[in-house]
Design a protein around this motif. Sequence first.
Motif, PDB file in Angstrom:
ATOM      1  N   UNK A  39      45.177  72.391  16.228  1.00 20.81           N
ATOM      2  CA  UNK A  39      45.754  73.734  16.401  1.00 20.81           C
ATOM      3  C   UNK A  39      46.200  73.957  17.842  1.00 20.81           C
ATOM      4  N   UNK A  40      45.428  73.420  18.788  1.00 21.01           N
ATOM      5  CA  UNK A  40      45.789  73.542  20.206  1.00 21.01           C
ATOM      6  C   UNK A  40      47.157  72.890  20.456  1.00 21.01           C
ATOM      7  N   UNK A  41      47.336  71.693  19.904  1.00 23.02           N
ATOM      8  CA  UNK A  41      48.607  70.998  20.101  1.00 23.02           C
ATOM      9  C   UNK A  41      49.763  71.720  19.394  1.00 23.02           C
ATOM     10  N   UNK A  42      49.459  72.286  18.237  1.00 20.05           N
ATOM     11  CA  UNK A  42      50.497  73.061  17.525  1.00 20.05           C
ATOM     12  C   UNK A  42      50.909  74.268  18.369  1.00 20.05           C
ATOM     13  N   UNK A  43      49.923  74.900  19.019  1.00 23.34           N
ATOM     14  CA  UNK A  43      50.208  76.032  19.916  1.00 23.34           C
ATOM     15  C   UNK A  43      51.114  75.603  21.060  1.00 23.34           C
ATOM     16  N   UNK A  44      50.810  74.458  21.641  1.00 27.40           N
ATOM     17  CA  UNK A  44      51.638  73.963  22.741  1.00 27.40           C
ATOM     18  C   UNK A  44      53.046  73.625  22.255  1.00 27.40           C
ATOM     19  N   UNK A  45      53.117  73.104  21.032  1.00 26.69           N
ATOM     20  CA  UNK A  45      54.441  72.792  20.466  1.00 26.69           C
ATOM     21  C   UNK A  45      55.252  74.080  20.307  1.00 26.69           C
ATOM     22  N   UNK A  46      54.588  75.139  19.862  1.00 24.19           N
ATOM     23  CA  UNK A  46      55.273  76.439  19.699  1.00 24.19           C
ATOM     24  C   UNK A  46      55.797  76.929  21.056  1.00 24.19           C
ATOM     25  N   UNK A  47      54.955  76.779  22.098  1.00 30.24           N
ATOM     26  CA  UNK A  47      55.387  77.197  23.440  1.00 30.24           C
ATOM     27  C   UNK A  47      56.603  76.390  23.888  1.00 30.24           C
ATOM     28  N   UNK A  48      56.533  75.084  23.660  1.00 36.17           N
ATOM     29  CA  UNK A  48      57.629  74.201  24.088  1.00 36.17           C
ATOM     30  C   UNK A  48      58.926  74.579  23.367  1.00 36.17           C
ATOM     31  N   UNK A  49      58.799  74.913  22.076  1.00 33.67           N
ATOM     32  CA  UNK A  49      60.001  75.294  21.319  1.00 33.67           C
ATOM     33  C   UNK A  49      60.559  76.635  21.809  1.00 33.67           C
ATOM     34  N   UNK A  50      59.642  77.529  22.228  1.00 33.38           N
ATOM     35  CA  UNK A  50      60.098  78.801  22.813  1.00 33.38           C
ATOM     36  C   UNK A  50      60.917  78.539  24.070  1.00 33.38           C
ATOM     37  N   UNK A  51      60.438  77.592  24.888  1.00 34.13           N
ATOM     38  CA  UNK A  51      61.158  77.272  26.129  1.00 34.13           C
ATOM     39  C   UNK A  51      62.534  76.697  25.780  1.00 34.13           C
ATOM     40  N   UNK A  52      62.566  75.828  24.765  1.00 32.74           N
ATOM     41  CA  UNK A  52      63.856  75.247  24.343  1.00 32.74           C
ATOM     42  C   UNK A  52      64.819  76.369  23.946  1.00 32.74           C
ATOM     43  N   UNK A  53      64.273  77.339  23.206  1.00 32.71           N
ATOM     44  CA  UNK A  53      65.139  78.373  22.643  1.00 32.71           C
ATOM     45  C   UNK A  53      65.569  79.407  23.683  1.00 32.71           C
TER      46      UNK A  53
END
Lengths: 168, 161
Positions: B125-139
Amino acid sequence: MHALASVHGARRVVLLLGIPCLLAVTVNLLRSHPLPWVANRPYEILHDCPEAARTAGVISPAEALQKPGRILFVDSRSRVEFLRDHAEGALSVPYDPLLPPREQDLQAIRARRARWILVYGSGETAQLAADELATAHLTGVLRVEGGLAALHQAGVRSSSDSAQEKQR
Amino acid sequence: MNRPLRAGPRLVVVPMRLYLGAIFIYASLHKIAAPYDFALSVATYQILPAPAVNLFALLVPWIELGLGIALILGIWTRIASALASGLLLVFIVAIAIALGRGLQLSCGCFASQQAAGEMGIATLLRDVGWLALALCVVALDDGKYGLDRFLGRPAIERRAT
Protein backbone atom coordinates in the motif's frame (compact mmCIF):
# COMPACT_ATOMS: atom_id res chain seq x y z
CA MET A 1 5.03 18.37 -34.40
CA HIS A 2 4.03 15.59 -32.04
CA ALA A 3 6.75 13.44 -33.57
CA LEU A 4 9.30 16.15 -32.77
CA ALA A 5 8.05 16.34 -29.17
CA SER A 6 8.33 12.59 -28.77
CA VAL A 7 11.90 12.70 -30.12
CA HIS A 8 12.77 15.27 -27.46
CA GLY A 9 11.03 13.14 -24.82
CA ALA A 10 12.82 9.99 -25.92
CA ARG A 11 16.16 11.79 -25.78
CA ARG A 12 15.46 12.89 -22.21
CA VAL A 13 14.39 9.37 -21.21
CA VAL A 14 17.64 8.02 -22.64
CA LEU A 15 19.63 10.64 -20.72
CA LEU A 16 17.74 10.11 -17.45
CA LEU A 17 18.37 6.36 -17.65
CA GLY A 18 21.70 6.35 -19.50
CA ILE A 19 23.68 8.69 -17.25
CA PRO A 20 22.90 6.70 -14.06
CA CYS A 21 23.72 3.45 -15.89
CA LEU A 22 27.08 4.86 -17.00
CA LEU A 23 27.77 5.95 -13.43
CA ALA A 24 26.80 2.48 -12.19
CA VAL A 25 29.27 0.83 -14.58
CA THR A 26 32.06 3.28 -13.67
CA VAL A 27 31.60 3.04 -9.91
CA ASN A 28 31.38 -0.73 -10.04
CA LEU A 29 34.64 -0.87 -12.02
CA LEU A 30 36.32 1.36 -9.43
CA ARG A 31 35.25 -0.78 -6.46
CA SER A 32 37.95 -2.88 -4.82
CA HIS A 33 35.53 -5.84 -4.97
CA PRO A 34 33.20 -5.16 -7.91
CA LEU A 35 29.95 -7.08 -8.08
CA PRO A 36 30.12 -9.33 -11.16
CA TRP A 37 27.52 -8.45 -13.79
CA VAL A 38 26.41 -12.04 -13.79
CA ALA A 39 26.57 -13.95 -10.49
CA ASN A 40 29.30 -16.64 -10.42
CA ARG A 41 27.02 -19.00 -8.53
CA PRO A 42 23.35 -18.98 -7.51
CA TYR A 43 22.46 -17.01 -4.38
CA GLU A 44 21.71 -19.04 -1.28
CA ILE A 45 18.14 -18.17 -0.44
CA LEU A 46 16.86 -19.11 2.98
CA HIS A 47 13.55 -20.96 2.99
CA ASP A 48 11.04 -21.35 5.77
CA CYS A 49 11.78 -24.17 8.20
CA PRO A 50 9.67 -27.27 7.54
CA GLU A 51 6.56 -27.37 9.70
CA ALA A 52 5.06 -30.70 10.66
CA ALA A 53 1.39 -30.99 9.77
CA ARG A 54 0.81 -34.02 12.00
CA THR A 55 1.59 -34.67 15.63
CA ALA A 56 2.93 -38.06 16.67
CA GLY A 57 1.59 -39.66 19.84
CA VAL A 58 3.65 -40.28 22.96
CA ILE A 59 4.22 -43.64 24.61
CA SER A 60 6.10 -44.83 27.68
CA PRO A 61 8.97 -47.33 27.18
CA ALA A 62 7.08 -50.07 29.03
CA GLU A 63 4.00 -49.65 26.81
CA ALA A 64 6.21 -49.46 23.73
CA LEU A 65 7.70 -52.88 24.41
CA GLN A 66 4.23 -54.43 24.75
CA LYS A 67 3.09 -53.22 21.34
CA PRO A 68 2.08 -56.08 19.08
CA GLY A 69 3.86 -56.42 15.75
CA ARG A 70 7.30 -55.45 14.60
CA ILE A 71 8.91 -52.46 16.32
CA LEU A 72 11.55 -50.16 14.88
CA PHE A 73 13.43 -47.73 17.05
CA VAL A 74 14.47 -44.50 15.33
CA ASP A 75 17.25 -42.49 16.97
CA SER A 76 16.70 -38.77 16.26
CA ARG A 77 19.90 -37.61 17.97
CA SER A 78 23.09 -36.63 16.15
CA ARG A 79 25.15 -39.24 14.36
CA VAL A 80 27.95 -38.89 16.95
CA GLU A 81 25.55 -39.59 19.82
CA PHE A 82 24.12 -42.53 17.92
CA LEU A 83 27.55 -44.07 17.37
CA ARG A 84 28.36 -43.65 21.05
CA ASP A 85 25.30 -45.61 22.15
CA HIS A 86 21.86 -46.47 20.82
CA ALA A 87 19.04 -48.95 21.26
CA GLU A 88 19.83 -52.27 19.64
CA GLY A 89 18.54 -52.41 16.06
CA ALA A 90 17.79 -48.68 15.99
CA LEU A 91 18.03 -46.66 12.83
CA SER A 92 19.84 -43.31 12.91
CA VAL A 93 17.76 -40.49 11.45
CA PRO A 94 19.29 -37.30 12.91
CA TYR A 95 16.79 -34.47 13.30
CA ASP A 96 17.58 -31.36 11.27
CA PRO A 97 15.44 -28.33 12.17
CA LEU A 98 16.08 -26.71 8.78
CA LEU A 99 15.36 -29.64 6.48
CA PRO A 100 12.61 -32.24 6.17
CA PRO A 101 13.59 -35.91 6.58
CA ARG A 102 15.76 -37.20 3.73
CA GLU A 103 14.07 -39.50 1.24
CA GLN A 104 16.74 -42.17 1.73
CA ASP A 105 16.04 -42.22 5.48
CA LEU A 106 12.31 -42.57 4.84
CA GLN A 107 13.00 -45.44 2.44
CA ALA A 108 15.24 -47.14 5.02
CA ILE A 109 12.44 -46.89 7.59
CA ARG A 110 9.85 -48.27 5.14
CA ALA A 111 12.22 -51.10 4.20
CA ARG A 112 12.14 -52.37 7.80
CA ARG A 113 8.36 -52.95 7.43
CA ALA A 114 7.76 -52.16 11.09
CA ARG A 115 4.25 -51.87 12.50
CA TRP A 116 5.41 -49.30 15.05
CA ILE A 117 8.06 -46.65 14.54
CA LEU A 118 9.25 -45.55 17.96
CA VAL A 119 11.27 -42.34 17.91
CA TYR A 120 13.56 -41.44 20.76
CA GLY A 121 16.04 -38.60 21.20
CA SER A 122 16.98 -35.80 23.49
CA GLY A 123 14.62 -33.06 24.65
CA GLU A 124 12.00 -31.61 22.35
CA THR A 125 13.79 -32.67 19.20
CA ALA A 126 12.48 -36.23 19.56
CA GLN A 127 8.89 -34.97 19.34
CA LEU A 128 9.71 -32.70 16.39
CA ALA A 129 11.46 -35.60 14.62
CA ALA A 130 8.47 -37.90 15.27
CA ASP A 131 6.06 -35.23 13.99
CA GLU A 132 8.10 -34.87 10.79
CA LEU A 133 8.03 -38.64 10.18
CA ALA A 134 4.27 -38.69 10.78
CA THR A 135 3.92 -35.79 8.34
CA ALA A 136 5.91 -37.81 5.78
CA HIS A 137 2.99 -40.32 5.74
CA LEU A 138 4.65 -43.00 7.86
CA THR A 139 2.10 -44.81 10.01
CA GLY A 140 2.49 -45.99 13.59
CA VAL A 141 4.92 -43.23 14.53
CA LEU A 142 5.18 -42.62 18.29
CA ARG A 143 7.63 -40.74 20.46
CA VAL A 144 9.11 -42.70 23.38
CA GLU A 145 9.11 -40.80 26.67
CA GLY A 146 12.40 -40.40 28.50
CA GLY A 147 14.73 -41.07 25.59
CA LEU A 148 17.40 -43.75 25.46
CA ALA A 149 17.99 -43.85 29.24
CA ALA A 150 14.32 -44.73 29.87
CA LEU A 151 14.43 -47.42 27.17
CA HIS A 152 17.47 -49.00 28.82
CA GLN A 153 15.69 -48.94 32.18
CA ALA A 154 12.70 -50.67 30.59
CA GLY A 155 15.00 -53.46 29.40
CA VAL A 156 15.87 -52.47 25.85
CA ARG A 157 19.41 -53.60 25.06
CA SER A 158 21.90 -50.96 24.02
CA SER A 159 24.46 -51.21 21.23
CA SER A 160 27.28 -51.06 23.80
CA ASP A 161 25.85 -54.14 25.62
CA SER A 162 25.90 -56.24 22.47
CA ALA A 163 29.39 -54.97 21.56
CA GLN A 164 30.69 -56.07 24.98
CA GLU A 165 29.08 -59.48 24.57
CA LYS A 166 30.79 -59.91 21.21
CA GLN A 167 34.17 -59.06 22.77
CA ARG A 168 33.68 -61.75 25.41
CA MET B 1 -8.51 22.92 -25.69
CA ASN B 2 -6.43 22.67 -22.51
CA ARG B 3 -7.42 25.17 -19.86
CA PRO B 4 -4.37 26.28 -17.83
CA LEU B 5 -4.41 25.21 -14.16
CA ARG B 6 -4.36 27.84 -11.45
CA ALA B 7 -1.18 28.23 -9.37
CA GLY B 8 -2.71 26.37 -6.37
CA PRO B 9 -2.86 22.82 -7.73
CA ARG B 10 0.51 23.30 -9.42
CA LEU B 11 2.14 24.45 -6.20
CA VAL B 12 0.79 21.39 -4.34
CA VAL B 13 2.84 19.23 -6.67
CA VAL B 14 6.12 20.74 -5.41
CA PRO B 15 6.14 19.08 -1.94
CA MET B 16 5.01 15.81 -3.58
CA ARG B 17 7.91 16.06 -6.00
CA LEU B 18 10.42 16.86 -3.26
CA TYR B 19 9.11 14.05 -1.03
CA LEU B 20 9.31 11.49 -3.84
CA GLY B 21 12.78 12.70 -4.77
CA ALA B 22 13.98 12.34 -1.19
CA ILE B 23 12.48 8.85 -0.96
CA PHE B 24 14.22 7.77 -4.17
CA ILE B 25 17.59 9.18 -3.11
CA TYR B 26 17.33 7.67 0.38
CA ALA B 27 16.29 4.29 -1.04
CA SER B 28 19.22 4.25 -3.46
CA LEU B 29 22.00 4.99 -0.98
CA HIS B 30 22.23 1.68 0.88
CA LYS B 31 21.82 -0.24 -2.37
CA ILE B 32 24.71 1.65 -3.96
CA ALA B 33 26.83 1.25 -0.81
CA ALA B 34 26.16 -2.50 -0.50
CA PRO B 35 25.37 -3.90 -3.96
CA TYR B 36 25.84 -7.51 -2.87
CA ASP B 37 23.19 -7.12 -0.13
CA PHE B 38 20.77 -5.63 -2.63
CA ALA B 39 21.50 -8.38 -5.14
CA LEU B 40 20.68 -10.91 -2.43
CA SER B 41 17.42 -9.06 -1.75
CA VAL B 42 16.57 -9.17 -5.47
CA ALA B 43 17.41 -12.89 -5.64
CA THR B 44 15.20 -13.59 -2.61
CA TYR B 45 12.12 -12.49 -4.59
CA GLN B 46 12.78 -15.43 -6.97
CA ILE B 47 11.32 -13.52 -9.92
CA LEU B 48 14.29 -12.58 -12.09
CA PRO B 49 16.37 -15.28 -13.77
CA ALA B 50 19.72 -15.75 -11.98
CA PRO B 51 21.86 -14.05 -14.70
CA ALA B 52 19.74 -10.88 -14.49
CA VAL B 53 19.92 -10.44 -10.71
CA ASN B 54 23.28 -8.65 -10.49
CA LEU B 55 22.56 -6.52 -13.54
CA PHE B 56 19.32 -5.31 -11.93
CA ALA B 57 21.04 -4.80 -8.56
CA LEU B 58 23.81 -2.72 -10.12
CA LEU B 59 21.75 -0.48 -12.39
CA VAL B 60 18.45 0.15 -10.58
CA PRO B 61 19.88 1.96 -7.50
CA TRP B 62 21.70 4.46 -9.75
CA ILE B 63 18.55 5.00 -11.79
CA GLU B 64 16.69 5.63 -8.51
CA LEU B 65 19.36 8.13 -7.49
CA GLY B 66 19.23 9.89 -10.86
CA LEU B 67 15.44 10.14 -10.79
CA GLY B 68 15.52 11.32 -7.18
CA ILE B 69 17.94 14.12 -8.03
CA ALA B 70 15.92 15.05 -11.12
CA LEU B 71 12.71 15.22 -9.05
CA ILE B 72 14.24 17.35 -6.31
CA LEU B 73 15.92 19.79 -8.67
CA GLY B 74 12.98 19.80 -11.06
CA ILE B 75 14.91 18.64 -14.12
CA TRP B 76 12.61 17.21 -16.81
CA THR B 77 10.23 16.63 -13.94
CA ARG B 78 7.31 15.05 -15.78
CA ILE B 79 9.50 12.54 -17.60
CA ALA B 80 11.43 11.78 -14.39
CA SER B 81 8.20 11.22 -12.45
CA ALA B 82 6.82 9.07 -15.28
CA LEU B 83 9.96 6.91 -15.11
CA ALA B 84 9.69 6.84 -11.31
CA SER B 85 6.08 5.64 -11.72
CA GLY B 86 7.30 2.84 -13.95
CA LEU B 87 9.91 1.83 -11.43
CA LEU B 88 7.38 1.90 -8.60
CA LEU B 89 5.03 -0.22 -10.69
CA VAL B 90 7.82 -2.81 -11.11
CA PHE B 91 8.36 -2.81 -7.32
CA ILE B 92 4.62 -3.13 -6.66
CA VAL B 93 4.30 -6.11 -9.01
CA ALA B 94 7.36 -7.76 -7.41
CA ILE B 95 6.02 -7.25 -3.88
CA ALA B 96 2.56 -8.51 -4.91
CA ILE B 97 4.05 -11.67 -6.45
CA ALA B 98 6.19 -12.30 -3.35
CA LEU B 99 3.20 -11.81 -1.02
CA GLY B 100 1.06 -14.00 -3.27
CA ARG B 101 3.61 -16.78 -3.01
CA GLY B 102 3.65 -16.41 0.76
CA LEU B 103 7.37 -15.57 0.86
CA GLN B 104 8.52 -14.17 4.19
CA LEU B 105 11.09 -11.52 3.36
CA SER B 106 11.86 -7.86 3.79
CA CYS B 107 11.26 -5.70 0.72
CA GLY B 108 14.92 -4.60 0.53
CA CYS B 109 13.71 -1.09 -0.25
CA PHE B 110 15.67 0.80 2.40
CA ALA B 111 17.87 -1.81 4.09
CA SER B 112 19.30 -5.25 3.50
CA GLN B 113 17.26 -8.42 4.08
CA GLN B 114 18.92 -8.97 7.44
CA ALA B 115 18.38 -5.43 8.75
CA ALA B 116 14.82 -4.73 7.59
CA GLY B 117 11.56 -6.02 8.97
CA GLU B 118 9.26 -8.42 7.16
CA MET B 119 7.16 -6.88 4.41
CA GLY B 120 3.41 -7.17 4.17
CA ILE B 121 0.32 -5.55 2.71
CA ALA B 122 1.40 -2.25 4.32
CA THR B 123 4.54 -2.27 2.15
CA LEU B 124 2.42 -2.79 -0.95
CA LEU B 125 0.00 0.00 0.00
CA ARG B 126 2.91 2.34 0.76
CA ASP B 127 4.31 1.81 -2.74
CA VAL B 128 0.86 2.26 -4.28
CA GLY B 129 0.62 5.59 -2.42
CA TRP B 130 3.96 6.68 -3.82
CA LEU B 131 2.85 5.62 -7.29
CA ALA B 132 -0.26 7.82 -6.90
CA LEU B 133 1.96 10.76 -5.89
CA ALA B 134 4.26 10.19 -8.86
CA LEU B 135 1.29 10.09 -11.23
CA CYS B 136 0.00 13.34 -9.72
CA VAL B 137 3.36 14.94 -10.49
CA VAL B 138 3.19 13.61 -14.06
CA ALA B 139 -0.28 15.05 -14.48
CA LEU B 140 0.10 18.41 -12.74
CA ASP B 141 3.70 19.59 -12.83
CA ASP B 142 4.26 22.47 -15.19
CA GLY B 143 7.99 22.95 -14.67
CA LYS B 144 7.58 26.37 -13.06
CA TYR B 145 9.09 25.52 -9.70
CA GLY B 146 12.31 23.79 -10.67
CA LEU B 147 15.24 23.90 -13.02
CA ASP B 148 12.85 23.08 -15.87
CA ARG B 149 12.03 26.77 -15.86
CA PHE B 150 15.61 27.66 -16.76
CA LEU B 151 16.35 24.64 -18.94
CA GLY B 152 13.36 25.57 -21.01
CA ARG B 153 11.03 23.20 -22.75
CA PRO B 154 11.16 22.75 -26.49
CA ALA B 155 9.02 25.21 -28.40
CA ILE B 156 6.84 22.37 -29.64
CA GLU B 157 5.83 21.47 -26.06
CA ARG B 158 5.20 25.10 -25.11
CA ARG B 159 2.85 25.53 -28.04
CA ALA B 160 1.03 22.30 -27.24
CA THR B 161 0.17 23.52 -23.69
